[in-house]
Design an enzyme around this catalytic site. Structure first.
Site, PDB file in Angstrom:
ATOM      1  N   ASN A  12      -9.058 -14.527  -0.215  1.00 33.81           N
ATOM      2  CA  ASN A  12      -8.448 -13.525   0.612  1.00 33.81           C
ATOM      3  C   ASN A  12     -10.096 -12.762   1.016  1.00 33.81           C
ATOM      4  OD1 ASN A  12      -9.239 -11.328  -1.038  1.00 33.81           O
ATOM      5  ND2 ASN A  12      -7.231 -11.623  -2.023  1.00 33.81           N
ATOM      6  N   CYS A  13     -10.059 -12.225   2.179  1.00 33.52           N
ATOM      7  CA  CYS A  13     -11.345 -11.241   2.520  1.00 33.52           C
ATOM      8  C   CYS A  13     -10.618 -10.024   3.260  1.00 33.52           C
ATOM      9  CB  CYS A  13     -12.166 -12.171   3.524  1.00 33.52           C
ATOM     10  SG  CYS A  13     -11.275 -12.389   5.096  1.00 33.52           S
ATOM     11  N   PRO A  14     -11.725  -8.926   3.436  1.00 30.23           N
ATOM     12  CA  PRO A  14     -11.042  -7.762   3.936  1.00 30.23           C
ATOM     13  C   PRO A  14     -10.388  -7.854   5.206  1.00 30.23           C
ATOM     14  CG  PRO A  14     -13.359  -7.480   3.092  1.00 30.23           C
ATOM     15  CD  PRO A  14     -13.115  -8.962   3.060  1.00 30.23           C
TER      16      PRO A  14
END
Length: 483
Positions: A12-14
């Site tokens: 996941n990433c922002p």
């Protein structure tokens, strides 16, 4: 490492747009090349996809967590008793080989209550930045949806539809659409604070943080000139998160323990931080935010251009890394206060590194490898939607010239964005933002983008050409010395 391992992973990433899926694909390709089986759960902007089942987790030899906005306590609890390798998602793409080679020695054994380290890995799984990015990720849909509605209302007014508010009788359709859109900006702050807190202490922290951050940002309730804004969301989100994290460790006995999370934590936390916010934290944060807004609105042009150069350079420097995220967070957080020019720098500069790298391969193909030329079209298309990450492989192949070119072009373009008065209402579709009303003026956007890309491409061709010639000369001299 033993052959044919069974591996599961989460990415996941922002923003949940680029890194999440690029790292997932890279993990899958590397695992297959080594003869391992792997399943990757992506937690992106579309929600959780390819979700890992409890059976798949139980059967796995190793778990890889490549995250940019952390994991909830419930998510981490899924891997109790498993060997887990954690890495920041911004580092994963450039260290794919290292991840797999270090699995046996640098993994952690997750216990039910805490992680027990087995190897040498030093990973800050619950860093402050990961909690902040969890809040930003949750706030994004509010700003995107709200921004598009505000842009739609403005476009309808430009096409001749009437605009009247409630003070003049029945409100017009355009006013209703705009008002709904601004609700997204209103709730952006409490949502950000709530998810920062829940990233630290899970669900018990969510409701108190949401309500307290809403209070801190309501200038009418506080009787202040300005709401606390993103400063309040950050300070209160972190404070409430760590307070609840500590509170959850309290032991009340079997009879009362079930009431801790459902009743005592929300009540005590809301009482303590609600009162503190009303009398102390809220007014202080509001004064600080008011001072920041006054500074940004009255900053001398020369100083504003210098700040714009710095922001643009930071955005282009590490392409989704911590420096990029710091600049992005600052610009994004000002949207709630209807300050749109700084976020316009993001809208232009963030798409430049990948698009410029891709275009440069067509203009000066001798400077690039076959793999880089094959990836050029994808870098241009994906980069045009403000996903900077496709530029990473080009920067890894030639760090000094590519990063220098991107940083210089990004800084200059940041100055041009401010000079031309470009504004961006919300995150959108990059190069298509002006067409859907999110960026204006339209002509200025495309002019500045063209200038920025021309500069970026020119810097790449000149600097990488010099770098390759110097590298070839050094290799030739080394060959002469050997003989």
């Amino acid at each position: 490492m033993e052959s044919s391992l069974r591996i599961v992973a989460i990415t996941n990433c922002p923003a949940g747009i680029a890194h999440t899926y690029m790292v997932a694909e890279a993990l899958e390709q590397k695992a297959r090349s080594l003869g391992h089986t792997i399943k990757v759960e992506t937690q992106g902007s579309s929600g959780v996809e390819n979700r890992l089942s409890s059976e798949e987790i139980a059967a796995a030899d190793y778990v890889i967590l490549a995250t940019g906005r952390g994991l909830s306590g419930d998510d981490r609890a899924r891997f109790a008793g498993k060997k887990v390798y954690e890495i920041a998602i911004s580092q994963a793409l450039k260290n794919i080989d290292q991840i797999f080679s270090e699995l046996p020695t640098n993994s952690q054994l997750f216990a039910a209550d805490s992680g027990v380290k087995l190897g040498k890995q030093e990973v800050q799984s619950g860093s402050v930045m990961s909690h902040l990015m969890a809040g930003v990720s949750a706030a994004l849909p509010f700003v995107i949806g709200g921004g598009i509605l505000v842009a739609l209302a403005n476009m309808l007014v430009q096409f001749g539809l009437p605009y009247t508010d409630m003070s003049k009788g029945a409100p017009s359709f355009t006013w209703v659409v705009e008002s709904i859109g601004y609700l997204g900006f209103t709730f952006m702050i409490p949502i950000m604070g709530a998810y920062i807190a829940s990233s630290i202490a899970d669900k018990p922290a969510f409701a108190p943080a949401f309500l307290v951050c809403y209070l801190a940002n309501d200038k009418a309730l506080l009787g202040t000139q300005s709401g606390a804004g993103f400063l309040g969301a950050v300070v209160l989100g972190l404070a409430i998160g760590y307070f609840v994290f500590w509170f959850r460790k309290v032991r009340l006995g079997k009879a009362l323990q079930p009431l801790l999370g459902s009743m005592l934590i929300p009540f005590v936390t809301l009482l303590v931080f609600g009162v503190l916010t009303y009398y102390v934290i809220g007014p202080v944060m509001s004064d600080l935010m008011g001072g920041l807004l006054h500074f940004l609105n009255t900053i001398p042009p020369s100083m504003k251009f210098a700040a714009a150069f710095l922001v643009g350079a930071m955005l282009a420097f590490d392409m989704g890394g911590p420096i990029n995220k710091t600049a992005w967070f600052f610009c994004f957080s000002l949207l709630e206060k209807h300050i749109y020019d700084w976020y316009a720098i993001v809208g232009v500069v963030a798409l430049m590194p990948p698009v410029a790298a891709g275009l440069a391969t067509f203009i000066a193909p001798k400077l690039f490898t076959r793999q880089e030329k094959e990836a050029a079209s994808s870098a241009i298309v994906v980069g045009a939607t403000v996903a900077t990450e496709p530029a990473i492989p080009y920067a890894l192949a030639a760090p000094l010239p590519m990063i220098t070119a991107n940083t210089l072009a990004g800084g200059i373009t940041g100055v041009l964005v401010i000079a031309f008065g470009i504004k961006r209402l919300a995150p959108g579709l990059g190069i298509f933002d002006p067409l859907i009303g999110l960026m204006s003026p339209v002509g200025s956007f495309y002019l500045v983008l063209a200038i920025g890309l021309a500069l970026n491409i020119s810097f790449i061709i000149v600097l990488k050409g010099l770098w390759l010639r110097r590298k070839a000369k050094a290799a030739q001299q080394e060959l002469v010395h050997e003989h």
